[in-house]
Design an enzyme around this catalytic site. Structure first.
Site, PDB file in Angstrom:
ATOM      1  N   GLY A 117       0.825  -1.200   0.000  1.00  0.00           N
ATOM      2  CA  GLY A 117       0.000   0.000   0.000  1.00  0.00           C
ATOM      3  C   GLY A 117       0.860   1.252   0.000  1.00  0.00           C
ATOM      4  O   GLY A 117       2.076   1.194  -0.196  1.00  0.00           O
ATOM      5  N   ARG A 118       0.228   2.374   0.260  1.00  0.00           N
ATOM      6  CA  ARG A 118       0.935   3.659   0.200  1.00  0.00           C
ATOM      7  C   ARG A 118       2.078   3.733   1.196  1.00  0.00           C
ATOM      8  O   ARG A 118       3.191   4.153   0.876  1.00  0.00           O
ATOM      9  CB  ARG A 118      -0.060   4.801   0.448  1.00  0.00           C
ATOM     10  CG  ARG A 118      -1.119   4.937  -0.634  1.00  0.00           C
ATOM     11  CD  ARG A 118      -2.328   5.715  -0.145  1.00  0.00           C
ATOM     12  NE  ARG A 118      -3.013   5.001   0.925  1.00  0.00           N
ATOM     13  CZ  ARG A 118      -3.322   5.541   2.088  1.00  0.00           C
ATOM     14  NH1 ARG A 118      -2.997   6.789   2.338  1.00  0.00           N
ATOM     15  NH2 ARG A 118      -3.945   4.840   3.014  1.00  0.00           N
ATOM     16  N   THR A 120       4.344  -1.187  13.006  1.00  0.00           N
ATOM     17  CA  THR A 120       3.770   0.127  13.301  1.00  0.00           C
ATOM     18  C   THR A 120       2.348   0.214  12.754  1.00  0.00           C
ATOM     19  O   THR A 120       1.795   1.296  12.636  1.00  0.00           O
ATOM     20  CB  THR A 120       4.629   1.260  12.693  1.00  0.00           C
ATOM     21  OG1 THR A 120       4.762   1.056  11.276  1.00  0.00           O
ATOM     22  CG2 THR A 120       6.013   1.318  13.323  1.00  0.00           C
ATOM     23  N   ARG A 179      -0.856  -2.573  13.202  1.00  0.00           N
ATOM     24  CA  ARG A 179      -1.786  -2.988  14.232  1.00  0.00           C
ATOM     25  C   ARG A 179      -1.293  -4.288  14.849  1.00  0.00           C
ATOM     26  O   ARG A 179      -0.866  -5.196  14.132  1.00  0.00           O
ATOM     27  CB  ARG A 179      -3.207  -3.195  13.662  1.00  0.00           C
ATOM     28  CG  ARG A 179      -3.893  -1.932  13.167  1.00  0.00           C
ATOM     29  CD  ARG A 179      -4.169  -0.939  14.276  1.00  0.00           C
ATOM     30  NE  ARG A 179      -4.854   0.246  13.795  1.00  0.00           N
ATOM     31  CZ  ARG A 179      -4.273   1.329  13.293  1.00  0.00           C
ATOM     32  NH1 ARG A 179      -2.949   1.352  13.182  1.00  0.00           N
ATOM     33  NH2 ARG A 179      -4.992   2.361  12.901  1.00  0.00           N
ATOM     34  N   GLU A 206      -4.590  -1.197  24.277  1.00  0.00           N
ATOM     35  CA  GLU A 206      -4.026   0.146  24.409  1.00  0.00           C
ATOM     36  C   GLU A 206      -4.992   1.041  25.185  1.00  0.00           C
ATOM     37  O   GLU A 206      -6.211   0.904  25.045  1.00  0.00           O
ATOM     38  CB  GLU A 206      -3.753   0.749  23.026  1.00  0.00           C
ATOM     39  CG  GLU A 206      -2.722  -0.022  22.223  1.00  0.00           C
ATOM     40  CD  GLU A 206      -2.401   0.653  20.887  1.00  0.00           C
ATOM     41  OE1 GLU A 206      -2.868   1.787  20.657  1.00  0.00           O
ATOM     42  OE2 GLU A 206      -1.680   0.053  20.085  1.00  0.00           O
ATOM     43  N   HIS A 256       2.418   3.839  20.503  1.00  0.00           N
ATOM     44  CA  HIS A 256       1.531   4.167  19.382  1.00  0.00           C
ATOM     45  C   HIS A 256       1.612   5.650  19.013  1.00  0.00           C
ATOM     46  O   HIS A 256       0.613   6.385  19.050  1.00  0.00           O
ATOM     47  CB  HIS A 256       0.090   3.776  19.678  1.00  0.00           C
ATOM     48  CG  HIS A 256      -0.705   3.526  18.421  1.00  0.00           C
ATOM     49  ND1 HIS A 256      -1.828   2.752  18.397  1.00  0.00           N
ATOM     50  CD2 HIS A 256      -0.514   3.944  17.147  1.00  0.00           C
ATOM     51  CE1 HIS A 256      -2.322   2.711  17.163  1.00  0.00           C
ATOM     52  NE2 HIS A 256      -1.533   3.437  16.385  1.00  0.00           N
TER      53      HIS A 256
END
Length: 328
Positions: A153-154, A234, A236, A265, A285
């Site tokens: 992905g991006r 970084t 999930r 979290e 996070h």
């Protein structure tokens, strides 16, 4: 509109230039993180528009049903923490810009901060000096090593570009369709999933969390990694099979990890195994947490509130609600 903002830990939003977009609204900003449902319901009982800072608070039916004035939830990015079906049933619009035209460069930067920190043992070296010692061990260079990017992905592409700038050999693994796209774009795709995990010196995970990707990285995958390899997440925590990373690190494959995301979290348990391991770098996070990134994100979040208030909701992820949405 009466607007509530949850989980702004350091009262940052008020200091952003884009906060002026809420000037005509009645805004309340909460800086703590209550876990108690009753307390949340009490705080939000008069709220009409709720601003969320990513996934810091889960918004489920039990809470939504106690918020009779709520007509809009405005946020950015994905929304696994929001009960969309309950919102639709109750007439609550959910607006979320998925920013498909631009990656989070802040997250890409943090990914590389974690990679360099782990490979060069920067946290350990800093701790050593603070304790009155000198060097603590020997790190690893990045040049000529293999960087495996799981996902096409991006964000994965940005991390890959930076890897190439470091002189690394970049290889991708992803879904069938994404591997076809990567090959078509002239990128190197691993011959097989097993070889991707076996041959990479650094693996960085860049996938969206959906049903199909939950637990997509298995114990078996991690067990194939080199004893000198680094696993970076970084994205999930739920993309990795539950407890698999801790167990894999204990067996020595991979040899290191760097993580910014956790199964629960905020993670404040100082006895959590990840925080106890000397071969793991942990951050709370903060991939998307920079002032520059927040100016971009919350400018869009606040635009969504104003668009709703003007009668023209934007970035609606549950469009069927528009046929029976609550009125303000």
């Amino acid at each position: 509109m009466k607007v509530s903002v949850l989980d702004d830990y350091f009262d940052t939003l008020r200091t952003l230039n884009c906060f002026t977009k809420l000037a005509r609204h009645d805004v309340t900003v909460w800086n703590d993180h209550p876990d108690n449902l009753d307390e949340l319901a009490l705080r939000l009982r008069d709220t009409q528009a709720l601003v969320l800072i990513r996934e810091r608070t889960a918004i489920r039916a039990a809470l939504l049903e106690r918020l009779p004035e709520l007509v809009l939830i405005s946020q950015r990015s994905v929304y696994p923490h929001i009960d969309i079906d309950a919102c639709t049933r109750l007439g609550i619009v959910v607006s979320s810009d998925l920013h498909q035209g631009s990656p989070s460069y802040a997250t890409a930067e943090l990914t590389w901060g974690l990679i360099i920190s782990a490979m060069r043992r920067i946290p350990q070296q800093v701790t050593s000096m603070k304790e009155g010692h000198w060097q603590d061990g020997v790190g690893l260079s990045l040049r000529a090593k293999t960087l495996g990017i799981y996902g096409y992905g991006r964000l994965g592409k940005v991390v890959a570009d930076i890897g190439e700038a470091f002189g690394m050999n970049v290889v991708f693994w992803a879904s069938d369709a994404s591997r076809v796209r990567a090959t078509g774009d002239g990128k190197t795709v691993a011959p097989s999933r097993d070889e991707f995990f076996e041959q990479s010196d650094v693996i960085s995970l860049h996938l969206r969390l959906v049903d199909a990707t939950r637990g997509v990285v298995t114990r078996s995958d991690l067990g194939r990694m080199k004893t000198s390899a680094l696993f970076v997440n970084t994205s999930r925590a739920e993309l990795v099979e539950p407890h698999a990373l801790v167990d894999a690190l204990r067996t020595g494959r991979p040899g290191m990890a760097a993580v910014d995301v956790y199964e629960s979290e905020p993670m404040r348990d100082t006895k959590d195994p990840l925080l106890q391991m000397n071969n793991v770098v942990c951050t709370p996070h903060v991939g998307y947490v920079t002032r520059e990134e927040w100016e971009i994100q919350f400018s869009e979040v606040f635009d969504q509130i104003n668009a709703f208030d003007a009668g023209t909701p934007t970035n609606v992820v549950n469009p069927e609600v528009l046929l029976h949405r609550r009125s303000t």
